[in-house]
Motif scaffolding. Structure first.
Motif, PDB file in Angstrom:
ATOM      1  N   LEU A 112       0.932  -1.070  -0.286  1.00  0.00           N
ATOM      2  CA  LEU A 112      -0.202  -0.054  -0.171  1.00  0.00           C
ATOM      3  C   LEU A 112       0.559   1.087   0.009  1.00  0.00           C
ATOM      4  N   LEU A 113       1.759   1.073   0.448  1.00  0.00           N
ATOM      5  CA  LEU A 113       2.675   2.447   0.509  1.00  0.00           C
ATOM      6  C   LEU A 113       3.666   2.733  -0.377  1.00  0.00           C
ATOM      7  N   THR A 114       3.999   3.695  -0.859  1.00  0.00           N
ATOM      8  CA  THR A 114       5.915   3.731  -1.892  1.00  0.00           C
ATOM      9  C   THR A 114       5.801   5.296  -1.384  1.00  0.00           C
ATOM     10  N   LEU A 115       6.892   5.428  -1.688  1.00  0.00           N
ATOM     11  CA  LEU A 115       8.192   6.451  -1.166  1.00  0.00           C
ATOM     12  C   LEU A 115       8.375   6.991  -2.359  1.00  0.00           C
ATOM     13  N   ARG A 116       8.525   8.877  -1.538  1.00  0.00           N
ATOM     14  CA  ARG A 116       9.221   9.370  -2.762  1.00  0.00           C
ATOM     15  C   ARG A 116      10.506  10.276  -1.913  1.00  0.00           C
ATOM     16  N   LEU A 117      11.416  10.899  -2.655  1.00  0.00           N
ATOM     17  CA  LEU A 117      11.905  12.121  -2.259  1.00  0.00           C
ATOM     18  C   LEU A 117      11.084  13.824  -2.119  1.00  0.00           C
ATOM     19  N   ALA A 118      10.996  14.829  -0.809  1.00  0.00           N
ATOM     20  CA  ALA A 118      10.136  15.450  -1.015  1.00  0.00           C
ATOM     21  C   ALA A 118      11.223  16.789  -1.072  1.00  0.00           C
ATOM     22  N   THR A 119      11.559  17.560  -1.951  1.00  0.00           N
ATOM     23  CA  THR A 119      12.487  18.735  -1.914  1.00  0.00           C
ATOM     24  C   THR A 119      11.924  20.226  -2.250  1.00  0.00           C
ATOM     25  N   LEU A 120      12.174  21.315  -2.492  1.00  0.00           N
ATOM     26  CA  LEU A 120      11.488  22.688  -2.333  1.00  0.00           C
ATOM     27  C   LEU A 120      12.193  23.435  -4.000  1.00  0.00           C
ATOM     28  N   ALA A 121      11.940  23.886  -4.510  1.00  0.00           N
ATOM     29  CA  ALA A 121      11.814  24.178  -6.240  1.00  0.00           C
ATOM     30  C   ALA A 121      13.484  25.099  -5.961  1.00  0.00           C
ATOM     31  N   THR A 122      13.917  26.048  -4.960  1.00  0.00           N
ATOM     32  CA  THR A 122      14.253  26.946  -4.769  1.00  0.00           C
ATOM     33  C   THR A 122      15.372  26.788  -3.237  1.00  0.00           C
ATOM     34  N   ASP A 123      15.762  27.536  -3.607  1.00  0.00           N
ATOM     35  CA  ASP A 123      16.855  27.912  -1.527  1.00  0.00           C
ATOM     36  C   ASP A 123      16.130  29.276  -1.076  1.00  0.00           C
ATOM     37  N   GLU A 124      15.458  30.048  -2.279  1.00  0.00           N
ATOM     38  CA  GLU A 124      15.034  30.980  -0.919  1.00  0.00           C
ATOM     39  C   GLU A 124      14.226  31.199   0.267  1.00  0.00           C
ATOM     40  N   ALA A 138      14.463  28.325   2.861  1.00  0.00           N
ATOM     41  CA  ALA A 138      15.270  27.561   3.104  1.00  0.00           C
ATOM     42  C   ALA A 138      16.428  26.952   3.514  1.00  0.00           C
ATOM     43  N   GLY A 139      16.764  27.364   2.623  1.00  0.00           N
ATOM     44  CA  GLY A 139      19.081  27.656   2.052  1.00  0.00           C
ATOM     45  C   GLY A 139      18.597  26.447   1.086  1.00  0.00           C
ATOM     46  N   PRO A 140      20.306  25.634   0.909  1.00  0.00           N
ATOM     47  CA  PRO A 140      20.257  24.968  -0.486  1.00  0.00           C
ATOM     48  C   PRO A 140      20.077  23.334  -0.007  1.00  0.00           C
ATOM     49  N   VAL A 141      20.166  23.175   1.046  1.00  0.00           N
ATOM     50  CA  VAL A 141      19.598  21.494   1.291  1.00  0.00           C
ATOM     51  C   VAL A 141      18.373  21.402   0.694  1.00  0.00           C
ATOM     52  N   LEU A 142      17.569  21.941   0.893  1.00  0.00           N
ATOM     53  CA  LEU A 142      16.144  21.481   0.358  1.00  0.00           C
ATOM     54  C   LEU A 142      16.267  21.795  -0.632  1.00  0.00           C
ATOM     55  N   ALA A 143      16.852  22.504  -1.348  1.00  0.00           N
ATOM     56  CA  ALA A 143      16.362  22.586  -2.974  1.00  0.00           C
ATOM     57  C   ALA A 143      16.277  21.489  -4.100  1.00  0.00           C
ATOM     58  N   TYR A 144      15.899  20.763  -4.765  1.00  0.00           N
ATOM     59  CA  TYR A 144      16.687  20.030  -5.999  1.00  0.00           C
ATOM     60  C   TYR A 144      16.852  20.677  -6.610  1.00  0.00           C
ATOM     61  N   GLY A 145      17.782  19.691  -6.873  1.00  0.00           N
ATOM     62  CA  GLY A 145      18.734  19.660  -8.033  1.00  0.00           C
ATOM     63  C   GLY A 145      19.449  18.141  -8.361  1.00  0.00           C
ATOM     64  N   PRO A 146      20.800  18.478  -9.113  1.00  0.00           N
ATOM     65  CA  PRO A 146      21.288  17.438  -9.744  1.00  0.00           C
ATOM     66  C   PRO A 146      21.670  16.642  -8.510  1.00  0.00           C
ATOM     67  N   GLU A 147      22.086  16.819  -7.247  1.00  0.00           N
ATOM     68  CA  GLU A 147      22.462  16.038  -6.039  1.00  0.00           C
ATOM     69  C   GLU A 147      21.359  15.090  -5.250  1.00  0.00           C
ATOM     70  N   LEU A 148      19.866  15.820  -4.639  1.00  0.00           N
ATOM     71  CA  LEU A 148      19.663  15.210  -4.876  1.00  0.00           C
ATOM     72  C   LEU A 148      18.776  14.345  -6.127  1.00  0.00           C
ATOM     73  N   ALA A 149      19.360  15.031  -7.548  1.00  0.00           N
ATOM     74  CA  ALA A 149      18.413  14.366  -8.311  1.00  0.00           C
ATOM     75  C   ALA A 149      19.079  12.720  -8.299  1.00  0.00           C
ATOM     76  N   ARG A 150      20.136  12.292  -8.342  1.00  0.00           N
ATOM     77  CA  ARG A 150      21.206  11.104  -7.930  1.00  0.00           C
ATOM     78  C   ARG A 150      20.474  10.547  -6.698  1.00  0.00           C
ATOM     79  N   VAL A 151      20.150  11.344  -5.533  1.00  0.00           N
ATOM     80  CA  VAL A 151      19.744  10.017  -4.514  1.00  0.00           C
ATOM     81  C   VAL A 151      18.376   9.379  -5.088  1.00  0.00           C
ATOM     82  N   ALA A 152      17.909  10.207  -5.434  1.00  0.00           N
ATOM     83  CA  ALA A 152      16.042   9.879  -6.523  1.00  0.00           C
ATOM     84  C   ALA A 152      16.868   8.657  -6.847  1.00  0.00           C
ATOM     85  N   ALA A 153      17.865   9.054  -7.950  1.00  0.00           N
ATOM     86  CA  ALA A 153      17.758   8.129  -9.101  1.00  0.00           C
ATOM     87  C   ALA A 153      18.543   6.820  -8.134  1.00  0.00           C
ATOM     88  N   GLU A 154      18.496   6.666  -7.528  1.00  0.00           N
ATOM     89  CA  GLU A 154      20.111   5.525  -7.299  1.00  0.00           C
ATOM     90  C   GLU A 154      19.113   4.897  -5.931  1.00  0.00           C
TER      91      GLU A 154
END
Length: 463
Positions: A202-214, A216-232
């Motif tokens: 019944l349950l599935t998992l996704r990575l949640a993130t924000l569009a920009t760093d405006e 909460a800062g860059p840690v939560l903003a989507y980009g190549p690094e978080l995309a890599r985490v999700a892909a792996e």
């Protein structure tokens, strides 16, 4: 067994007496709104559920060995799909019904209340949101869980989804403000191994993130690094706070970096440039609209971007967003979007020879069901009453005072119905609401837990 009342206790007793994996339920005589483009609406139709799966839709189906439910006078519909809700906030419902703007919400809720949440508060809020979703016909809910201060907070949110029986999507993100363990996104590996090891659950998992760093800062903003985490990890990505010039620029960067795809959902997508929309359409990126959130909180243009999505071939899903300021149900989202888009279309054509380009009730029900499933990465599992999909469905009384007489079933669902008309909800073939009541909850105990949690959150100083 033949029972002439869809909501009778005898039906429920018989269903629960049979082993779930060998159970057969045949609904007969209903108006079946399949939301499958090839099947359409079947008047006087039957629907067969075997175990957790819809196995047949049509007329005069074989009833051998089934619990036969006479569903005359009802509409069978796919369950609604919520593509984005911050479920942990549910014990703070409507605490700011007239919120002035996004900043007001962010500072009071994310920089304030969120910082004192314990794992128990995460569990209570998420469970309350999920049970309320079921009550109003939402069978799948994406919980954008952006208050994961520690691994225990994520565990509590996931366990709440499990305990309600909803088809849940846990989209995990670290918090915007306050102290936290900085375990995200690394903790996603543990979460996947512990809770999401099977593809048939019944349950599935996704990575949640924000569009920009405006915000909460860059840690939560989507980009190549978080995309890599999700892909792996092999999971999808849900990106919140997608609106305005900065998000438009981010979308173009993501397209250039090759990290937009059908596995990525952009939430809100309000006030984006035409170039950004073309990039989204060209990559098959999905969109989750939040019609009442855009309008009430006043995000950018404050206009849900349904026309922009349709113009580039994206059929969006719909979502609830924040219950601290908004309604909890999908009926409200469908009606708001239907009214806003048609108002805009007529206004644009007023005084000219042009014909308004209006969406229909079928469109918004499609967004709330099949397209919502597509947006959540579950189109092959749920979203329509298609044989082979899981049995996530609603039984809606069409002859109740506010619905009779039944003239147009889709119009009745979208414009006439509400939670009181939903007699039954099945999720994965399991009854979760019956005779108008959500099953297997002690309402008094739940109410006590919710009030206790709320008082703790409201009376504990922000950290």
């Amino acid at each position: 067994m033949n029972v002439n009342d869809t909501t009778s206790a005898a039906v429920l007793e018989e269903l629960r007496r049979r082993p779930a994996d060998r159970r057969r339920i045949l609904f007969t005589g209903a108006t079946v709104v399949t939301m499958d483009p090839d099947l359409g609406v079947i008047n006087g139709g039957d629907l067969l559920v075997e175990g957790d799966t819809i196995t047949a839709v049509g007329r005069h189906l074989d009833s051998d060995g089934a619990v036969v439910v006479d569903a005359t006078g009802t509409i069978l519909s796919p369950g609604f799909i919520d593509t984005h809700r911050h479920a942990w906030q549910a014990q703070l419902r409507r605490i700011m019904p007239d919120v002035d703007d996004l900043g007001g919400y962010v500072m009071s809720t994310l920089a304030g209340y969120a910082t004192v949440y314990r794992p128990r508060d995460m569990y209570i809020g998420t469970r309350l949101a999920a049970l309320t979703a079921i009550d109003s016909g939402i069978t799948t809910m994406l919980d954008f869980s952006h208050n994961s201060r520690a691994g225990e907070h994520s565990d509590a949110a996931i366990e709440a989804l499990v305990d309600t029986g909803i088809r849940g999507v846990h989209a995990s993100m670290g918090p915007h403000f306050g102290e936290w363990d900085r375990q995200w996104p690394g903790d996603l590996t543990r979460l996947k191994n512990q809770y999401f090891s099977s593809t048939d659950q019944l349950l599935t998992l996704r990575l949640a993130t924000l569009a920009t760093d405006e915000i909460a800062g860059p840690v939560l903003a989507y980009g190549p690094e978080l995309a890599r985490v999700a892909a792996e990890l092999g999971i999808g990505v849900s990106v919140d706070a997608v609106f305005g010039t900065s998000s438009s620029e981010a979308v173009l960067r993501w397209a250039k970096d090759g990290i937009l795809s059908p596995d990525v959902t952009l939430i809100h997508s309000t006030g984006l440039t035409s170039e950004a929309w073309k990039a989204m359409g060209g990559t098959g990126t999905t969109v989750a609209l939040a019609p009442t959130s855009d309008a009430q909180i006043g995000l950018e243009t404050a206009i849900p971007a349904v026309d922009e999505a349709l113009a580039v071939g994206i059929r969006p899903g719909l979502s609830i967003d924040v219950e601290v300021a908004l309604a909890s149900d999908m009926f409200t989202q469908m009606r708001a979007l239907h009214a806003i888009q048609r108002m805009r279309a007529v206004h644009a054509a007023y005084g000219t020879d042009s014909q308004p380009l209006r969406i229909t009730t079928h469109d918004v029900l499609d967004f709330a069901t099949l397209q919502g499933a597509h947006t959540n990465g579950l189109a092959g599992v749920t979203g329509s009453l298609t044989p082979g999909k899981k049995a996530d469905l609603l039984v809606i009384h069409a002859e109740d005072l506010n619905n009779m007489p039944l003239n147009d079933p889709i119009g009745t669902i979208v414009l006439g119905s509400d939670a009181r008309n939903i007699s039954a909800v099945l999720i994965n073939g399991e009854p979760r609401k019956w005779d108008g009541h959500v099953l297997d909850i002690d309402l008094n105990a739940l109410r006590s837990e919710v009030h206790t949690s709320r008082e703790y959150v409201l009376n504990t100083p922000a950290t």
